[in-house]
Design a protein around this motif. Structure first.
Motif, PDB file in Angstrom:
ATOM      1  N   UNK A 402       0.925  -1.190  -0.081  1.00  0.00           N
ATOM      2  CA  UNK A 402       0.069   0.098   0.161  1.00  0.00           C
ATOM      3  C   UNK A 402       0.829   1.080  -0.050  1.00  0.00           C
ATOM      4  N   UNK A 403       0.399   2.343  -0.789  1.00  0.00           N
ATOM      5  CA  UNK A 403       1.125   3.461  -0.610  1.00  0.00           C
ATOM      6  C   UNK A 403       0.848   4.083   1.108  1.00  0.00           C
ATOM      7  N   UNK A 404       1.664   4.919   1.385  1.00  0.00           N
ATOM      8  CA  UNK A 404       1.365   5.461   2.782  1.00  0.00           C
ATOM      9  C   UNK A 404       1.561   6.804   2.870  1.00  0.00           C
ATOM     10  N   UNK A 405       1.615   7.671   1.822  1.00  0.00           N
ATOM     11  CA  UNK A 405       1.609   9.128   1.676  1.00  0.00           C
ATOM     12  C   UNK A 405       0.837   9.433   0.490  1.00  0.00           C
ATOM     13  N   UNK A 406       0.299  10.606   0.333  1.00  0.00           N
ATOM     14  CA  UNK A 406      -0.555  11.303  -0.677  1.00  0.00           C
ATOM     15  C   UNK A 406       0.481  11.396  -1.889  1.00  0.00           C
ATOM     16  N   UNK A 407       0.000  10.998  -3.059  1.00  0.00           N
ATOM     17  CA  UNK A 407       0.487  11.479  -4.267  1.00  0.00           C
ATOM     18  C   UNK A 407       1.836  10.355  -4.397  1.00  0.00           C
ATOM     19  N   UNK A 408       2.042   9.398  -3.968  1.00  0.00           N
ATOM     20  CA  UNK A 408       3.205   8.451  -3.662  1.00  0.00           C
ATOM     21  C   UNK A 408       3.268   7.804  -5.247  1.00  0.00           C
ATOM     22  N   UNK A 409       4.216   7.751  -5.921  1.00  0.00           N
ATOM     23  CA  UNK A 409       4.421   7.054  -7.266  1.00  0.00           C
ATOM     24  C   UNK A 409       4.959   5.606  -7.344  1.00  0.00           C
ATOM     25  N   UNK A 410       5.498   5.025  -6.252  1.00  0.00           N
ATOM     26  CA  UNK A 410       5.850   3.929  -6.256  1.00  0.00           C
ATOM     27  C   UNK A 410       5.838   3.425  -4.786  1.00  0.00           C
ATOM     28  N   UNK A 411       5.756   1.961  -4.659  1.00  0.00           N
ATOM     29  CA  UNK A 411       5.629   1.237  -3.342  1.00  0.00           C
ATOM     30  C   UNK A 411       6.827   0.502  -3.063  1.00  0.00           C
ATOM     31  N   UNK A 412       7.798   0.871  -2.345  1.00  0.00           N
ATOM     32  CA  UNK A 412       9.118  -0.154  -2.178  1.00  0.00           C
ATOM     33  C   UNK A 412       9.118  -1.233  -1.008  1.00  0.00           C
TER      34      UNK A 412
END
Length: 509
Positions: A402-412
């Protein structure tokens, strides 16, 4: 007719075989059934491979490479040879090219397709580099097949007997042990284990270390630390003498190590079989530990094994046969122990290229767990296996990030290989980057698909899950299944066009 060949790309020696007219045939290279996996480059840039290259180990050790297979998968290893920078893949490719050329001449036809064997315990990177070496040599690599599985195929094909086989494969640089259930021409691997840095080279090294210590006591010269040209040549002579002594001790109770001129002194030592067995006892115990581990993984006892097959040149050692007999049962040794892996590969190659001629069903398993680090309920990072070891492949498994911040462009997501619950004690493979497109202000779920192909090589795909009830049910199902994704549901979303697949890459350190 053009035939596919089977190639045992070995640490010390390589073998090529072909299955035709119902018979497996080993192709001789330089008049021998095995070819040294050695490459030497002359000052004029010309390249020698095989027996001619091995003979130059004494004349020009600085420009001659042996045992490069041990460094397959190491992207930082390079050999500086006669002004050329060569990787283990380059060396493997040169060995394979020589094999292809010799086979083409022997058969009188072009050689294009091949099955190449790899140690069962090879990692994804090592398998990928082996495939690259084959492709660099101009081969269409039909399949990478584990060496013990190939040996079992050569032994068990058309036997018409259901049995459980343990293959103990100790070669020049690697050790594998596999347990297979054979039913007709169906070979199902139940468990694998091994060590990609354990083999005949290590047996040689124990003799070299012992002889060097004796030489130091006699002369005061530390042969191991002399890096002059004469010192390098002396060590190579000692290595050759150690290998000869090892071979002699497979049939005799003592062997003589004699070098008339070793840095200005004569070296002459007698090594008894009891001394030798004491030297290699720790190495053999490591193989015993592997056998016990694989038996445990397969949920079997020694008495459940119908036959133990010895494979690889290093199993000619009497102590190997004795320890296998003591731990499991009296082993079976093929008359052509150096060729049996290539024979199985040739049969597998025929099955893939001419399935009407050879019927074969092979189910292999992973040697290592692949997974990620994640927080547990105590907020501690733990290793979460996504593809557990001993999983039959090809296979697919998936997790959700899951993304964990707004407007995140990738998940690591950090990816590891190993068996320890603490990711710090496993092999770090890198960061799996899952693209998010377009970036969104709300939380975005992305499925990471671990896809292990028929060669045991891992591929990654990212699937961004769309908002909606279908994704909600997939996410809820994953929560109930410790994060693992229902791949059928994800596939349905992809087919309907509601979710798109994207490339997901491992970014290593």
């Amino acid at each position: 007719m053009t035939y596919a060949v089977g190639i045992d790309l070995g640490t010390t020696n390589s073998v090529v075989s072909v299955f035709r007219r119902g018979v497996v045939q080993t192709i001789a290279i330089d008049g021998r059934s095995t070819m040294p996996s050695v490459v030497s480059v002359r000052e004029d840039g010309s390249i020698l491979v095989g027996s001619a290259a091995k003979s130059r180990l004494l004349l020009d050790p600085a420009n001659t490479v042996a045992s490069a297979k041990r460094f397959m998968g190491n992207r930082h290893k390079f050999y500086n040879v006669a002004g050329k920078s060569l990787s283990p893949v380059d060396i493997g490719s040169m060995v394979l090219k020589r094999i292809v050329e010799s086979t083409r001449i022997a058969l009188g036809e072009e050689i294009r397709d091949a099955v190449i064997t790899v140690p069962a315990y090879f990692t994804d990177a090592q398998r990928e580099d082996t495939r690259r070496a084959g492709e660099q040599a101009g081969l269409n690599v039909l399949r990478l097949i584990p060496e013990p599985t190939a040996a079992a195929i050569a032994y068990g094909l058309d036997k018409g007997k259901d049995q459980t086989i343990m293959v103990y494969d100790l070669g020049g640089g690697t050790f594998d042990v596999s347990i297979l259930r054979v039913q007709g021409n169906r070979f199902e691997v139940k468990g694998v284990g091994g060590n990609t840095n354990l083999g005949g080279d290590d047996f040689d090294r124990t003799i070299i270390n012992w002889a060097s210590e004796q030489f130091k006591i006699q002369t005061g010269i530390d042969l191991q630390s002399d890096n002059s040209r004469l010192g390098i040549i002396a060590r190579q002579r000692l290595k050759d003498a150690a290998e000869t002594a090892k071979i002699e001790l497979s049939v005799s109770d003592s062997a003589t190590i004699a070098i008339p001129d070793c840095l200005g002194h004569a070296l002459e030592l007698e090594l008894s079989i009891s001394e030798y067995n004491n030297l290699i006892a720790p190495l053999l115990q490591r193989t015993v530990n592997c056998m016990k581990s694989v038996l445990q993984d397969a949920r079997l006892q020694p008495e459940d094994i119908d036959r133990v097959i010895l494979v690889g040149g290093s199993t000619k050692n009497r102590a190997v046969r004795e320890i296998v007999a003591r731990e499991i049962k009296e082993p079976y040794t093929s008359d052509r122990v150096d060729e049996v892996v290539a024979h199985g590969a040739a049969i597998a190659a025929a099955n893939l290229s001419l399935p009407d001629e050879v019927s074969l069903d092979v189910l292999d398993v992973t040697a290592h767990s692949l997974g990620i680090s994640m927080l547990n309920y105590k907020e501690e990072l733990v290793f979460k296996p996504i593809v557990p070891r001993q999983t039959t492949y090809p296979c697919k498994r998936g997790i959700i990030g899951y993304t964990n911040r707004p407007l995140q462009n990738e998940i690591d997501i950090p990816v590891f290989r190993g068996e320890n619950t603490d990711p710090n004690y496993n092999d770090y493979l890198g960061i799996l980057s899952l693209p998010v497109s377009p970036p969104q202000s709300e939380i975005v779920p992305v499925a990471a698909i671990f896809d292990l192909d028929a060669d045991g090589i891992i591929h990654f795909t990212a699937v961004q899950l769309p908002p909606g009830s279908q994704s909600a049910s997939i996410i809820e199902n994953a929560r109930e299944n410790k994060g693992l994704v229902d791949l059928n549901a994800v596939e349905a979303l992809i087919k309907s066009g509601e979710a798109q697949t994207k490339m997901a890459q491992i970014n290593s350190k």
